[in-house]
Design an enzyme around this catalytic site. Structure first.
Site, PDB file in Angstrom:
ATOM      1  N   MET A   1       0.628  -1.137  -0.039  1.00 31.57           N
ATOM      2  CA  MET A   1       0.000   0.042   0.026  1.00 31.57           C
ATOM      3  C   MET A   1       0.965   1.281  -0.068  1.00 31.57           C
ATOM      4  O   MET A   1       2.132   1.144  -0.117  1.00 31.57           O
ATOM      5  CB  MET A   1      -0.854  -0.006   1.321  1.00 31.57           C
ATOM      6  CG  MET A   1      -2.011  -1.157   1.155  1.00 31.57           C
ATOM      7  SD  MET A   1      -2.989  -0.987  -0.108  1.00 31.57           S
ATOM      8  CE  MET A   1      -4.032   0.288   0.221  1.00 31.57           C
ATOM      9  N   CYS A   2       0.183   2.443   0.119  1.00 36.59           N
ATOM     10  CA  CYS A   2       0.840   3.631   0.038  1.00 36.59           C
ATOM     11  C   CYS A   2       0.167   4.789   0.822  1.00 36.59           C
ATOM     12  O   CYS A   2      -0.953   4.480   1.274  1.00 36.59           O
ATOM     13  CB  CYS A   2       1.011   4.075  -1.378  1.00 36.59           C
ATOM     14  SG  CYS A   2       1.648   3.030  -2.827  1.00 36.59           S
ATOM     15  N   ARG A   3       0.759   5.829   0.880  1.00 29.75           N
ATOM     16  CA  ARG A   3      -0.052   6.943   1.235  1.00 29.75           C
ATOM     17  C   ARG A   3      -0.016   8.200   0.403  1.00 29.75           C
ATOM     18  O   ARG A   3       1.293   8.394  -0.226  1.00 29.75           O
ATOM     19  CB  ARG A   3       0.619   7.505   2.573  1.00 29.75           C
ATOM     20  CG  ARG A   3       0.910   6.494   3.790  1.00 29.75           C
ATOM     21  CD  ARG A   3      -0.733   6.479   4.557  1.00 29.75           C
ATOM     22  NE  ARG A   3      -1.470   5.491   3.890  1.00 29.75           N
ATOM     23  CZ  ARG A   3      -2.802   4.938   4.103  1.00 29.75           C
ATOM     24  NH1 ARG A   3      -3.431   5.677   5.207  1.00 29.75           N
ATOM     25  NH2 ARG A   3      -3.561   4.286   3.665  1.00 29.75           N
ATOM     26  N   VAL A  88       4.207   8.459  -1.067  1.00 26.84           N
ATOM     27  CA  VAL A  88       5.082   7.591  -0.426  1.00 26.84           C
ATOM     28  C   VAL A  88       4.591   6.115  -0.755  1.00 26.84           C
ATOM     29  O   VAL A  88       3.571   5.831  -0.609  1.00 26.84           O
ATOM     30  CB  VAL A  88       5.527   8.052   0.970  1.00 26.84           C
ATOM     31  CG1 VAL A  88       6.208   9.014   0.966  1.00 26.84           C
ATOM     32  CG2 VAL A  88       4.384   7.784   1.775  1.00 26.84           C
ATOM     33  N   ASN A 115      -3.453   4.047  -4.438  1.00 27.74           N
ATOM     34  CA  ASN A 115      -2.934   3.511  -3.014  1.00 27.74           C
ATOM     35  C   ASN A 115      -3.737   2.189  -2.947  1.00 27.74           C
ATOM     36  O   ASN A 115      -5.205   2.283  -2.894  1.00 27.74           O
ATOM     37  CB  ASN A 115      -3.584   4.695  -1.968  1.00 27.74           C
ATOM     38  CG  ASN A 115      -3.752   3.960  -0.563  1.00 27.74           C
ATOM     39  OD1 ASN A 115      -2.737   2.820  -0.370  1.00 27.74           O
ATOM     40  ND2 ASN A 115      -4.166   4.633   0.413  1.00 27.74           N
TER      41      ASN A 115
END
Length: 265
Positions: A1-3, A88, A115
């Site tokens: 996953m990401c932000r 990120v 995301n």
């Protein structure tokens, strides 16, 4: 996953949105508060922004963690913009694409981030490849699921679809082919933001002429509002509109009938 995060507002340094807040995107790279999948977002980062008088965004992306990049700290301190999108990355699978795999992806005036994940990737690409022209597949910036999701979205944008409809159409296609896909998508053209909440957290806050849409709040302002799951968000500097994404939303008619399943081990 990401932000990830997108911001529209008055001219301000990148750091005001990405570095200075107590729970900023930089801090979320090692200490996210609401991330449901993954722990550390250290597999790349990027930021895109719009300079005055230029409709095409600039980008700065790197393959490593944002906290280790001293150049980014300088850029964030001095570069000012009215609109940005940054992310990120927590990679879902090992790859050889370094910074090319880091959001934001870009095309024309648009910046995009994903995301989430397509479980079963890359086998899912075979089931979905017919949804993207061959030339677009050959131009993929990276060989990861997020780059493919961007290709689906960009195809719709280039066909004239508004940003929200382009995201909704891509989500319909992907969710039908990959039922357990996580599809929090974020898109901006510098004047508006479109996003989907589909499998992970999404929040927004509006303060005067400034609107931020993010995976999670970057401070404790009570004005932050969580977006319900299965929802399309459309925002500009003055308003935020939420629309449910149901199995019967119109774009589902374009979704392929094939279902992509993760290969047996």
């Amino acid at each position: 996953m990401c932000r990830h995060i997108a911001v529209l507002g008055p001219h301000a340094p990148l750091a005001e949105s990405l570095v200075d807040p107590p729970y900023s995107l930089v801090r979320q790279s090692w200490e996210p508060r609401r991330q449901r999948h993954g722990v550390v977002n250290a597999d790349g980062f990027g930021v895109g922004w719009y300079a005055p008088g230029d409709p095409l965004p600039a980008r700065y992306r790197r393959a490593g963690p944002v906290w280790a990049d001293e150049s980014f700290a300088d850029i964030a301190r001095v570069v000012r913009t009215r609109a940005l999108l940054a992310a990120v990355r927590d990679a879902t699978a090992a790859g050889a694409d370094p910074e090319a795999a880091a959001a934001p992806f870009a095309g024309g005036p648009w910046l995009f981030s994903h995301n989430g994940a397509l479980p079963g990737w890359p086998e899912c690409a075979e089931a979905l490849a017919g949804q993207v022209p061959a030339a677009a597949l050959l131009r993929l910036a990276a060989r990861n699921d997020s780059a493919f999701v961007w290709a689906l979205v960009e195809q719709r944008l280039l066909g004239g679809a508004p940003m929200g409809r382009a995201l909704a159409g891509a989500v319909a296609t992907l969710a039908r082919a990959v039922p357990d896909a996580r599809l929090n998508l974020l898109l901006t053209d510098g004047a508006a933001i479109a996003a989907t909440a589909w499998g992970d957290s999404l929040w927004y806050v509006s303060r005067g002429r400034r609107t931020a849409v993010a995976s999670e709040p970057y401070d404790d302002d009570p004005g932050w509002t969580e977006v319900p799951d299965r929802t399309l968000l459309a925002a500009d500097r003055s308003a935020v509109v939420l629309t449910p994404l149901t199995p019967r939303f119109p774009e589902a008619a374009d979704a392929p009938a094939v279902v992509c399943k993760e290969p047996a081990s």
